[in-house]
Design a protein around this motif. Structure first.
Motif, mmCIF file in Angstrom:
data_model
loop_
_atom_site.group_PDB
_atom_site.id
_atom_site.type_symbol
_atom_site.label_atom_id
_atom_site.label_comp_id
_atom_site.label_asym_id
_atom_site.label_seq_id
_atom_site.Cartn_x
_atom_site.Cartn_y
_atom_site.Cartn_z
ATOM 1 N N LEU A 31 0.828 -1.209 0.000
ATOM 2 C CA LEU A 31 0.000 0.000 0.000
ATOM 3 C C LEU A 31 0.863 1.261 0.000
ATOM 4 O O LEU A 31 0.553 2.232 -0.689
ATOM 5 N N ASN A 32 1.954 1.236 0.750
ATOM 6 C CA ASN A 32 2.853 2.397 0.784
ATOM 7 C C ASN A 32 3.575 2.620 -0.544
ATOM 8 O O ASN A 32 4.032 3.721 -0.814
ATOM 9 N N ASP A 33 3.677 1.579 -1.355
ATOM 10 C CA ASP A 33 4.306 1.712 -2.676
ATOM 11 C C ASP A 33 3.372 2.351 -3.703
ATOM 12 O O ASP A 33 3.796 2.666 -4.807
ATOM 13 N N ILE A 34 2.108 2.519 -3.344
ATOM 14 C CA ILE A 34 1.139 3.117 -4.267
ATOM 15 C C ILE A 34 1.176 4.630 -4.091
ATOM 16 O O ILE A 34 0.996 5.141 -2.977
ATOM 17 N N ASN A 35 1.418 5.336 -5.180
ATOM 18 C CA ASN A 35 1.464 6.794 -5.135
ATOM 19 C C ASN A 35 0.093 7.315 -4.704
ATOM 20 O O ASN A 35 -0.917 7.012 -5.328
ATOM 21 N N GLY A 36 0.047 8.040 -3.593
ATOM 22 C CA GLY A 36 -1.208 8.572 -3.077
ATOM 23 C C GLY A 36 -1.753 7.799 -1.898
ATOM 24 O O GLY A 36 -2.815 8.128 -1.384
ATOM 25 N N MET A 37 -1.040 6.764 -1.449
ATOM 26 C CA MET A 37 -1.470 6.019 -0.264
ATOM 27 C C MET A 37 -0.345 6.004 0.761
ATOM 28 O O MET A 37 0.825 5.913 0.404
ATOM 29 N N THR A 38 -0.744 6.101 2.017
ATOM 30 C CA THR A 38 0.209 5.929 3.122
ATOM 31 C C THR A 38 -0.462 5.024 4.153
ATOM 32 O O THR A 38 -1.661 5.132 4.406
ATOM 33 N N CYS A 39 0.331 4.140 4.725
ATOM 34 C CA CYS A 39 -0.218 3.184 5.670
ATOM 35 C C CYS A 39 0.798 2.908 6.773
ATOM 36 O O CYS A 39 1.954 2.602 6.488
ATOM 37 N N ASN A 40 0.355 3.038 8.006
ATOM 38 C CA ASN A 40 1.204 2.704 9.152
ATOM 39 C C ASN A 40 1.263 1.190 9.319
ATOM 40 O O ASN A 40 0.323 0.489 8.943
ATOM 41 N N PRO A 41 2.339 0.684 9.913
ATOM 42 C CA PRO A 41 2.413 -0.757 10.171
ATOM 43 C C PRO A 41 1.245 -1.240 11.027
ATOM 44 O O PRO A 41 0.752 -0.503 11.880
ATOM 45 N N SER A 42 0.803 -2.449 10.752
ATOM 46 C CA SER A 42 -0.259 -3.064 11.553
ATOM 47 C C SER A 42 0.365 -3.580 12.839
ATOM 48 O O SER A 42 1.335 -4.319 12.807
ATOM 49 N N GLU A 43 -0.200 -3.175 13.951
ATOM 50 C CA GLU A 43 0.322 -3.605 15.246
ATOM 51 C C GLU A 43 -0.823 -4.150 16.082
ATOM 52 O O GLU A 43 -1.660 -3.398 16.563
ATOM 53 N N GLY A 44 -0.856 -5.450 16.233
ATOM 54 C CA GLY A 44 -1.841 -6.057 17.112
ATOM 55 C C GLY A 44 -3.107 -6.507 16.421
ATOM 56 O O GLY A 44 -3.578 -7.607 16.659
ATOM 57 N N ALA A 45 -3.675 -5.695 15.559
ATOM 58 C CA ALA A 45 -4.903 -6.075 14.872
ATOM 59 C C ALA A 45 -4.549 -6.717 13.534
ATOM 60 O O ALA A 45 -3.419 -6.639 13.076
#
Length: 130
Positions: A31-45
């Protein structure tokens, strides 16, 4: 021996956990490699919550349809790819934040195909409304 069932359980548990960790990293990185998307690491869920930047034309089209931009985006994603996500607006997001919730539970091969489809859809969607 009583330890054999435990050893088998422990091996299977470790393999499942390691696979979940790989899938979480693959999804977030994809998702972070897609221009226009940012995503934090999944932690726990078992979910990822990417933020999506959309062109003004998409924001205007969503308003014309009386939909939130992320609902319009999620419906387009479903129609174009078969991928079902939950619009972030359903989670009480900060004003102006557009995104969705997705999971990394599908098998690794299916998830990798989905990552390709997320990118293809996002590029098509933004081009349509740019």
């Amino acid at each position: 021996s009583l330890s054999l069932p435990y050893e088998l359980f422990h091996k299977e548990e470790t393999e499942i956990f390691d696979s979940l960790k790989r899938r979480a990293v693959s999804l977030v990185d994809g998702l972070n490699d897609i221009n226009g998307m940012t995503c934090n690491p999944s932690e726990g869920a078992m979910y990822a919550f990417p933020r999506v930047r959309l062109p003004q034309g998409a924001l205007d089209a969503a308003e014309d349809k009386n939909q939130t931009p992320d609902t319009m985006y999620a419906l387009s994603l479903l129609e174009e790819t078969g991928i079902c996500v939950v619009p972030a607006s359903g989670f009480g997001q900060k004003e102006g934040r557009i995104g969705f919730r997705t999971t990394f539970l599908p098998p690794e091969e299916e998830l990798n195909k989905a990552i390709v489809e997320f990118k293809r859809h996002h590029e098509m969607f933004c081009e349509k409304y740019d």
